[in-house]
Write an enzyme that holds these catalytic residues in place. Sequence first.
Site, PDB file in Angstrom:
ATOM      1  N   ASP A 197     -22.757  14.629 -18.307  1.00 32.29           N
ATOM      2  CA  ASP A 197     -21.628  15.291 -18.936  1.00 32.29           C
ATOM      3  C   ASP A 197     -20.868  14.288 -19.813  1.00 32.29           C
ATOM      4  O   ASP A 197     -20.871  13.082 -19.546  1.00 32.29           O
ATOM      5  CB  ASP A 197     -20.701  15.822 -17.834  1.00 32.29           C
ATOM      6  CG  ASP A 197     -19.635  16.740 -18.366  1.00 32.29           C
ATOM      7  OD1 ASP A 197     -19.841  17.966 -18.309  1.00 32.29           O
ATOM      8  OD2 ASP A 197     -18.583  16.243 -18.851  1.00 32.29           O
ATOM      9  N   LYS A 199     -17.930  13.646 -19.825  1.00 36.41           N
ATOM     10  CA  LYS A 199     -16.872  12.944 -19.093  1.00 36.41           C
ATOM     11  C   LYS A 199     -17.402  11.795 -18.230  1.00 36.41           C
ATOM     12  O   LYS A 199     -16.619  11.045 -17.672  1.00 36.41           O
ATOM     13  CB  LYS A 199     -16.127  13.935 -18.179  1.00 36.41           C
ATOM     14  CG  LYS A 199     -15.290  14.935 -18.948  1.00 36.41           C
ATOM     15  CD  LYS A 199     -14.268  15.628 -18.075  1.00 36.41           C
ATOM     16  CE  LYS A 199     -14.873  16.684 -17.200  1.00 36.41           C
ATOM     17  NZ  LYS A 199     -15.387  17.849 -17.895  1.00 36.41           N
ATOM     18  N   PRO A 263     -15.078  29.515 -18.285  1.00 34.61           N
ATOM     19  CA  PRO A 263     -15.501  28.230 -18.839  1.00 34.61           C
ATOM     20  C   PRO A 263     -14.763  27.973 -20.166  1.00 34.61           C
ATOM     21  O   PRO A 263     -14.101  28.878 -20.679  1.00 34.61           O
ATOM     22  CB  PRO A 263     -16.989  28.446 -19.103  1.00 34.61           C
ATOM     23  CG  PRO A 263     -17.105  29.904 -19.395  1.00 34.61           C
ATOM     24  CD  PRO A 263     -16.018  30.595 -18.593  1.00 34.61           C
ATOM     25  N   SER A 264     -14.902  26.760 -20.677  1.00 39.22           N
ATOM     26  CA  SER A 264     -14.385  26.505 -22.036  1.00 39.22           C
ATOM     27  C   SER A 264     -15.429  26.902 -23.069  1.00 39.22           C
ATOM     28  O   SER A 264     -15.083  27.266 -24.195  1.00 39.22           O
ATOM     29  CB  SER A 264     -14.076  25.017 -22.235  1.00 39.22           C
ATOM     30  OG  SER A 264     -12.995  24.624 -21.458  1.00 39.22           O
ATOM     31  N   TYR A 265     -16.700  26.802 -22.684  1.00 38.81           N
ATOM     32  CA  TYR A 265     -17.810  27.060 -23.623  1.00 38.81           C
ATOM     33  C   TYR A 265     -18.660  28.193 -23.068  1.00 38.81           C
ATOM     34  O   TYR A 265     -19.194  28.078 -21.962  1.00 38.81           O
ATOM     35  CB  TYR A 265     -18.638  25.779 -23.813  1.00 38.81           C
ATOM     36  CG  TYR A 265     -17.808  24.634 -24.331  1.00 38.81           C
ATOM     37  CD1 TYR A 265     -17.508  24.531 -25.686  1.00 38.81           C
ATOM     38  CD2 TYR A 265     -17.264  23.685 -23.461  1.00 38.81           C
ATOM     39  CE1 TYR A 265     -16.712  23.499 -26.163  1.00 38.81           C
ATOM     40  CE2 TYR A 265     -16.463  22.657 -23.924  1.00 38.81           C
ATOM     41  CZ  TYR A 265     -16.189  22.569 -25.273  1.00 38.81           C
ATOM     42  OH  TYR A 265     -15.390  21.555 -25.741  1.00 38.81           O
ATOM     43  N   TYR A 266     -18.787  29.267 -23.854  1.00 38.93           N
ATOM     44  CA  TYR A 266     -19.423  30.497 -23.354  1.00 38.93           C
ATOM     45  C   TYR A 266     -20.931  30.515 -23.606  1.00 38.93           C
ATOM     46  O   TYR A 266     -21.448  31.342 -24.342  1.00 38.93           O
ATOM     47  CB  TYR A 266     -18.715  31.730 -23.943  1.00 38.93           C
ATOM     48  CG  TYR A 266     -17.343  31.905 -23.319  1.00 38.93           C
ATOM     49  CD1 TYR A 266     -17.173  32.641 -22.151  1.00 38.93           C
ATOM     50  CD2 TYR A 266     -16.236  31.270 -23.856  1.00 38.93           C
ATOM     51  CE1 TYR A 266     -15.931  32.764 -21.554  1.00 38.93           C
ATOM     52  CE2 TYR A 266     -14.981  31.390 -23.264  1.00 38.93           C
ATOM     53  CZ  TYR A 266     -14.846  32.139 -22.119  1.00 38.93           C
ATOM     54  OH  TYR A 266     -13.618  32.255 -21.514  1.00 38.93           O
ATOM     55  N   HIS A 269     -23.894  27.309 -18.289  1.00 43.46           N
ATOM     56  CA  HIS A 269     -24.165  25.933 -17.875  1.00 43.46           C
ATOM     57  C   HIS A 269     -23.641  25.740 -16.463  1.00 43.46           C
ATOM     58  O   HIS A 269     -22.729  26.434 -16.022  1.00 43.46           O
ATOM     59  CB  HIS A 269     -23.534  24.927 -18.847  1.00 43.46           C
ATOM     60  CG  HIS A 269     -22.065  25.092 -19.009  1.00 43.46           C
ATOM     61  ND1 HIS A 269     -21.504  25.970 -19.912  1.00 43.46           N
ATOM     62  CD2 HIS A 269     -21.029  24.522 -18.359  1.00 43.46           C
ATOM     63  CE1 HIS A 269     -20.185  25.916 -19.822  1.00 43.46           C
ATOM     64  NE2 HIS A 269     -19.866  25.045 -18.879  1.00 43.46           N
TER      65      HIS A 269
HETATM   66  N1  GTA Z   1     -23.041  16.004 -22.595  1.00 42.73           N
HETATM   67  O1  GTA Z   1     -20.889  17.236 -26.414  1.00 42.73           O
HETATM   68  C1  GTA Z   1     -20.957  17.291 -25.188  1.00 42.73           C
HETATM   69  C2  GTA Z   1     -20.037  18.023 -24.382  1.00 42.73           C
HETATM   70  N2  GTA Z   1     -18.930  18.783 -24.664  1.00 42.73           N
HETATM   71  C3  GTA Z   1     -18.373  19.076 -25.946  1.00 42.73           C
HETATM   72  C4  GTA Z   1     -18.441  19.253 -23.495  1.00 42.73           C
HETATM   73  N3  GTA Z   1     -19.196  18.808 -22.493  1.00 42.73           N
HETATM   74  C5  GTA Z   1     -20.195  18.041 -22.992  1.00 42.73           C
HETATM   75  N4  GTA Z   1     -21.187  17.378 -22.380  1.00 42.73           N
HETATM   76  C6  GTA Z   1     -22.056  16.681 -23.152  1.00 42.73           C
HETATM   77  N5  GTA Z   1     -21.958  16.648 -24.512  1.00 42.73           N
HETATM   78  O2  GTA Z   1     -17.804  19.448 -18.231  1.00 42.73           O
HETATM   79  C7  GTA Z   1     -19.026  19.113 -21.083  1.00 42.73           C
HETATM   80  C8  GTA Z   1     -17.580  19.090 -20.641  1.00 42.73           C
HETATM   81  C9  GTA Z   1     -17.574  20.053 -19.458  1.00 42.73           C
HETATM   82  C10 GTA Z   1     -18.733  20.987 -19.785  1.00 42.73           C
HETATM   83  C11 GTA Z   1     -18.248  22.339 -20.185  1.00 42.73           C
HETATM   84  O3  GTA Z   1     -19.446  20.438 -20.863  1.00 42.73           O
HETATM   85  O4  GTA Z   1     -17.152  17.788 -20.290  1.00 42.73           O
HETATM   86  P1  GTA Z   1     -16.762  24.237 -19.176  1.00 42.73           P
HETATM   87  O5  GTA Z   1     -17.220  25.148 -20.267  1.00 42.73           O
HETATM   88  O6  GTA Z   1     -16.681  24.807 -17.824  1.00 42.73           O
HETATM   89  O7  GTA Z   1     -15.405  23.663 -19.686  1.00 42.73           O
HETATM   90  O8  GTA Z   1     -17.705  22.977 -19.082  1.00 42.73           O
HETATM   91  P2  GTA Z   1     -14.322  22.695 -19.087  1.00 42.73           P
HETATM   92  O9  GTA Z   1     -14.710  22.134 -17.798  1.00 42.73           O
HETATM   93  O10 GTA Z   1     -13.015  23.377 -19.194  1.00 42.73           O
HETATM   94  O11 GTA Z   1     -14.331  21.600 -20.224  1.00 42.73           O
HETATM   95  P3  GTA Z   1     -13.731  20.198 -20.285  1.00 42.73           P
HETATM   96  O12 GTA Z   1     -13.958  19.755 -21.673  1.00 42.73           O
HETATM   97  O13 GTA Z   1     -14.262  19.356 -19.206  1.00 42.73           O
HETATM   98  O14 GTA Z   1     -12.137  20.400 -20.048  1.00 42.73           O
HETATM   99  C12 GTA Z   1     -11.559  20.502 -18.776  1.00 42.73           C
HETATM  100  C13 GTA Z   1     -10.283  19.756 -18.662  1.00 42.73           C
HETATM  101  O15 GTA Z   1     -10.579  18.498 -18.095  1.00 42.73           O
HETATM  102  C14 GTA Z   1      -9.572  19.436 -19.953  1.00 42.73           C
HETATM  103  O16 GTA Z   1      -8.635  20.412 -20.240  1.00 42.73           O
HETATM  104  C15 GTA Z   1      -8.897  18.104 -19.656  1.00 42.73           C
HETATM  105  O17 GTA Z   1      -7.505  18.273 -19.483  1.00 42.73           O
HETATM  106  C16 GTA Z   1      -9.503  17.632 -18.354  1.00 42.73           C
HETATM  107  N6  GTA Z   1     -10.003  16.260 -18.338  1.00 42.73           N
HETATM  108  C17 GTA Z   1      -9.750  15.410 -17.350  1.00 42.73           C
HETATM  109  N7  GTA Z   1     -10.351  14.249 -17.543  1.00 42.73           N
HETATM  110  C18 GTA Z   1     -10.990  14.321 -18.725  1.00 42.73           C
HETATM  111  C19 GTA Z   1     -11.761  13.387 -19.489  1.00 42.73           C
HETATM  112  N8  GTA Z   1     -12.034  12.152 -19.070  1.00 42.73           N
HETATM  113  N9  GTA Z   1     -12.268  13.793 -20.665  1.00 42.73           N
HETATM  114  C20 GTA Z   1     -12.044  15.030 -21.081  1.00 42.73           C
HETATM  115  N10 GTA Z   1     -11.316  15.945 -20.407  1.00 42.73           N
HETATM  116  C21 GTA Z   1     -10.788  15.604 -19.233  1.00 42.73           C
END
Ligand code: GTA
Length: 329
Positions: A197, A199, A263-266, A269
């Site tokens: 991921d 993160k 999710p954030s991305y539809y 996954h």
């Molecule tokens: N490998 O390009 C990518 C990519 N993108 C754009 C997203 N992801 C990616 N992975 C790869 N390449 O776990 C990952 C995201 C997430 C997953 C999507 O895809 O990291 P989701 O659709 O359920 O959405 O999962 P989610 O979990 O809301 O997304 P995201 O981006 O993790 O945001 C959740 C919250 O985590 C944010 O609002 C933020 O406040 C918080 N957060 C805490 N720590 C961090 C951190 N270190 N980096 C980013 N966000 C963080």
Amino acid sequence: ANVAAKREISSAEGEELSREAKRAKGDDKNGEEGGNEPEWENILSTFTTTSVLSDSAREKIMFLHGKMAGDEAVVVLEKTPVREDSLAELFRDSKLRLDMRNDIYSSYRLQAPPHLNEIKTTVVCPATEKHVKKYRRQESFLVEETGDDYRSITLPYIQGQSLSLQWVYNILEKKAEAERVVYDDPDPEVGFVLLPDLKWDQKQVDDLYLIAIARQKDIKSLRDLSSEHLPLLHNIFQKGKAAILERYNLSASKLRVYLHYQPSYYHLHVHFTKLGHDAPGCGVERAHLLSDVIQNLQTDPQYYRTRTLWFPLRADDGLLGRFREAGRL
Ligand code: GTA
């Protein structure tokens, strides 16, 4: 830091690591050996901060909104944990300056060599308003969504407002992150790509975080799942766990495997995180264990199309506004 409790990706396991993790591990002390290492960049010199969206001194993370070369951008700065496998080098090559000494107690500032003191940095550019909102600290509200609410409120909203899935398609088509892929099942029906991921910096298994991205493109979320998707879900679960055991020597009993709703991305996954790592979004209000999802679909093929689901939404999420307008909040 509780260094002793951290399980490092040891040199024995290192053989199995992705090339990127090996590079990051410190075998390339200056980050410039090893052939394919990207050049150092200074794109952040053009970043000007507009606001701090949120920060946490305890988690040592800061989310910034700003502009980068004229574009809106979000930058996430995160200090990374101390790694046990770098301690010898850290103690040998650091400089110490005394802050205070009192009896048997002393406190120092330690200046580590730059490659042992990196900040994990995530850049989203150009960022949309939705990205900015996503990272802004805000009050959340728990929303109750029936199957009918999903069809009349949520579905029309996400069809018009979702974040771009280009990064997902880039992974599936090997146009990005190809060298990071841990497991790839090319089957169009039950296949998926498993990779670290965004993160996870892959420096230690302690905070392991991978995602499995389904190859099928028409499953937006949990809500679209029915019993016909059981072979896909079983495949992701079994092969994902096996690949993680093989690559990271981490057994299934140490994994939290779940889907987010919303999710954030539809695009379907599945999140694989290490049990004990407090990954963002792993709370009960948002995470649905894949084992529960499978069982629920086995019991009722239309479970996720008919059941009421609860999830948190941030105060300025447009979907929350839609639920309010519909009198559902
Ligand atoms: N490998 O390009 C990518 C990519 N993108 C754009 C997203 N992801 C990616 N992975 C790869 N390449 O776990 C990952 C995201 C997430 C997953 C999507 O895809 O990291 P989701 O659709 O359920 O959405 O999962 P989610 O979990 O809301 O997304 P995201 O981006 O993790 O945001 C959740 C919250 O985590 C944010 O609002 C933020 O406040 C918080 N957060 C805490 N720590 C961090 C951190 N270190 N980096 C980013 N966000 C963080």
